[in-house]
Design an enzyme around this catalytic site. Structure first.
Site: not given
Ligand code: DGP
Length: 112
Positions: A98, A100
């Site tokens: 992913h 950001h």
């Molecule tokens: P990273 O730490 O780079 O793996 O980013 C993962 C991101 O995903 C973190 O900023 C929070 C987000 N995140 C985790 N679980 C969920 C979810 O269930 N829904 C959404 N919308 N975001 C999530």
């Protein structure tokens, strides 16, 4: 992938605030925003990380970045940052590739 939350979001099995989707890419608001605009851009297909990508994923990586640019434009974000955390030590907590997309505030350099 069965246990992957981002696969579930991409499949519509788990709720998220979607902002963009096409055949290959899905984007939605981050649950824990670090900026006024914080959108996650993922491939629909499960890919664990950038390190797990191969030559065959080149087009997909391009599509993710082009989606980021389109989303930024749509949201009138002239200045934005695209971040990809690769590996736990770099802050990757979800093992589904992913980007950001961060914007809506001043973004300092270097990042922490
Ligand atoms: P990273 O730490 O780079 O793996 O980013 C993962 C991101 O995903 C973190 O900023 C929070 C987000 N995140 C985790 N679980 C969920 C979810 O269930 N829904 C959404 N919308 N975001 C999530």
């Amino acid at each position: 992938m069965a246990d992957c939350i981002f696969c579930k979001i991409a499949a519509g099995e788990m709720r998220a605030r979607l902002v963009y989707e096409n055949d290959d890419v899905v984007a939605f608001h981050d649950l824990n925003p670090q900026a006024p605009a914080h959108i996650l851009i993922i491939p629909r297909r499960h890919v664990a990380s950038l390190s797990a990508c191969s030559e065959e994923d080149g087009a997909l990586l391009g599509k993710l970045q082009l989606a980021a640019a389109a989303i930024a434009k749509e949201n009138k974000l002239e200045n934005f940052r695209l971040v990809l955390n690769n590996g736990k030590g770099a802050g990757q907590s979800v093992a589904h590739l992913h980007y950001h997309l961060l914007g809506g505030r001043r973004l300092n350099w270097p990042p922490g």
